[in-house]
Design an enzyme around this catalytic site. Sequence first.
Site, PDB file in Angstrom:
ATOM      1  N   ASP A 151      -8.096   7.101   9.475  1.00 58.48           N
ATOM      2  CA  ASP A 151      -7.809   6.394   8.224  1.00 58.48           C
ATOM      3  C   ASP A 151      -8.614   5.088   8.238  1.00 58.48           C
ATOM      4  OD1 ASP A 151      -6.768   4.973   6.101  1.00 58.48           O
ATOM      5  OD2 ASP A 151      -4.665   5.308   6.621  1.00 58.48           O
ATOM      6  N   GLY A 198     -22.437   0.356  11.472  1.00 57.86           N
ATOM      7  CA  GLY A 198     -22.331  -0.984  12.068  1.00 57.86           C
ATOM      8  C   GLY A 198     -22.499  -2.081  11.048  1.00 57.86           C
ATOM      9  N   SER A 227      -2.450  -0.369  11.370  1.00 63.22           N
ATOM     10  CA  SER A 227      -3.497   0.211  12.231  1.00 63.22           C
ATOM     11  C   SER A 227      -4.273  -0.858  13.002  1.00 63.22           C
ATOM     12  CB  SER A 227      -4.480   1.008  11.376  1.00 63.22           C
ATOM     13  OG  SER A 227      -5.297   0.131  10.605  1.00 63.22           O
ATOM     14  N   GLY A 265     -12.557  -2.847   6.812  1.00 61.60           N
ATOM     15  CA  GLY A 265     -13.363  -4.015   6.420  1.00 61.60           C
ATOM     16  C   GLY A 265     -12.572  -5.303   6.572  1.00 61.60           C
ATOM     17  N   ASP A 266     -11.276  -5.240   6.286  1.00 66.69           N
ATOM     18  CA  ASP A 266     -10.432  -6.438   6.432  1.00 66.69           C
ATOM     19  C   ASP A 266     -10.205  -6.772   7.906  1.00 66.69           C
ATOM     20  OD1 ASP A 266     -10.232  -6.474   3.666  1.00 66.69           O
ATOM     21  OD2 ASP A 266      -8.454  -5.190   3.685  1.00 66.69           O
ATOM     22  N   LEU A 293     -21.711  -1.926   7.347  1.00 63.06           N
ATOM     23  CA  LEU A 293     -22.318  -0.632   7.016  1.00 63.06           C
ATOM     24  C   LEU A 293     -21.460   0.539   7.468  1.00 63.06           C
ATOM     25  CD1 LEU A 293     -25.879  -1.663   8.290  1.00 63.06           C
ATOM     26  CD2 LEU A 293     -25.256  -1.338   5.893  1.00 63.06           C
ATOM     27  N   GLY A 328      -6.586 -10.080   1.259  1.00 66.61           N
ATOM     28  CA  GLY A 328      -6.331 -11.386   1.872  1.00 66.61           C
ATOM     29  C   GLY A 328      -5.269 -11.281   2.949  1.00 66.61           C
ATOM     30  N   ASP A 382       0.842  -1.204   0.000  1.00 68.26           N
ATOM     31  CA  ASP A 382       0.000   0.000   0.000  1.00 68.26           C
ATOM     32  C   ASP A 382       0.873   1.247   0.000  1.00 68.26           C
ATOM     33  OD1 ASP A 382      -2.148  -1.677   0.054  1.00 68.26           O
ATOM     34  OD2 ASP A 382      -2.754  -1.215   2.121  1.00 68.26           O
ATOM     35  N   ASN A 415      -4.350  -8.672   4.649  1.00 68.21           N
ATOM     36  CA  ASN A 415      -4.843  -7.915   5.807  1.00 68.21           C
ATOM     37  C   ASN A 415      -5.696  -8.800   6.725  1.00 68.21           C
ATOM     38  OD1 ASN A 415      -3.686  -5.689   4.599  1.00 68.21           O
ATOM     39  ND2 ASN A 415      -5.613  -4.864   3.804  1.00 68.21           N
TER      40      ASN A 415
END
Length: 310
Positions: free
Chosen positions: A253, A232, A298, A258-259, A228, A47, A19, A49
Site C-alpha cells: 500500500d 527514488g 504504515s 510521499g508524506d 520518483l 500535513g 482516510d 501524515n
Amino acid sequence: MKSINRKPNITVVGACNIDLVSYVPRLPAAGETLHGSRFHMGFGGKGANQAVMAAKLGAQVTMITKLGSDVFGENTLKNFESLGISTKHVHFTEQAFSGVAPIAVDSSGQNSIIIVTGANDLLTPEDVAAAQPEIAAADVLVCQLEIPIEPNLAALRLARAAGVTTIFNPAPAKPELPEEVYRLSSVFCPNETETQLLTGRAIRSLEDAESAARVLLSRGPDSVILTLGDRGSMVVTQDQARHIPAKAVKALDSTGAGDAYVGSLAYLLGLGLPLLDAAQRAGSIASLSVLKSGTQSSFPSREEVKDLLD
Ligand code: RIB
C-alpha cells in the site's frame, strides 16, 4: 555507532483527513462497481501524515490545522496528543466537517484518492499568524497544498523572515503556484505528477526528471527534490544534480509514502544533516512505509529505523 538523540523542532501547516481505504483487485473504471476485499479507516491528510512521521522519528512537532467540530476532528486531536504533537494551534470549526479521503488501493499497492477537504479549507492566514512564535522557533517548517495557498504563504513568509528552513510539498497537484512560493522554499519537493503539471514536462526518464527539476529550480527555491516513486529521487541544486535510487520493495500500500518521505526529510534536515544525506535516508524510511496497510499506521517507528538514524 552513536544514535542521534537531539529532538529537532518541526512546525507543519496543513490538512488532516480521515482516510477510508478500500482494498480492491484493480482500480475501478468510470461507472463500474467493484468488490473490495478489505476496509481500513485511519488518520490521514498530507500535513497530518508529515507531522506524524516527523514525530514518530523523535521530532518535537507543532501542527497548525483546522478540524470540524465532529467525531473525526475529536479523534484526530487525540491522535496528535497520543504522539506528543503540540495541538496549541489545532483549530475547530462548526462551519464544515473534518476532511475525509475515500481511497482505493489495488493489488500492486497503487492508489486513487478523493479528498473532501472540508474544515481544512477554512484555515486562515490569521490562524497561522497566531503561531508566529512556533514557526520562528522551528528548525524546519513544512507546507503542502491541501489547504488554501494564503495560509501557506503566511507561514512561509514568517519562517523565512526568521531564517527557518522551509520545505514546500506541492501536493495534491495544481497547475499553477504563486511565484513567491518558489522563492520562499528552501526545498521544493514535488512528485512526478506534480512536476508534470507545474512544468508541462512529462517525466519518462531520469534526464527528464533532472531537466524538469532545473526548470523548478530556476523559479527560486534553494533546492528541488523530485520524488520518483520506485525510481527514488532526483536532488538538484545550483551546484549539482544527483539521482538517489530507491530500495526495491514489494509494495502492499503506497498511500502516504510521499508524506513519510517529506516528514522524514524535515526531521533529518532539522537535525542538521546535509541535503543529499537527508534525502537518501528519507527515501529509505519512506520505502518501509509501503510494506504495511494504511497511511500513518504504515509509518515506521524510530526503533524500526534506528540504523538509518545512526
Ligand atoms: O498523501 C496521502 C494522503 O492524501 C492521504 O492520507 C489522504 O488523506 C490524502 O490527503
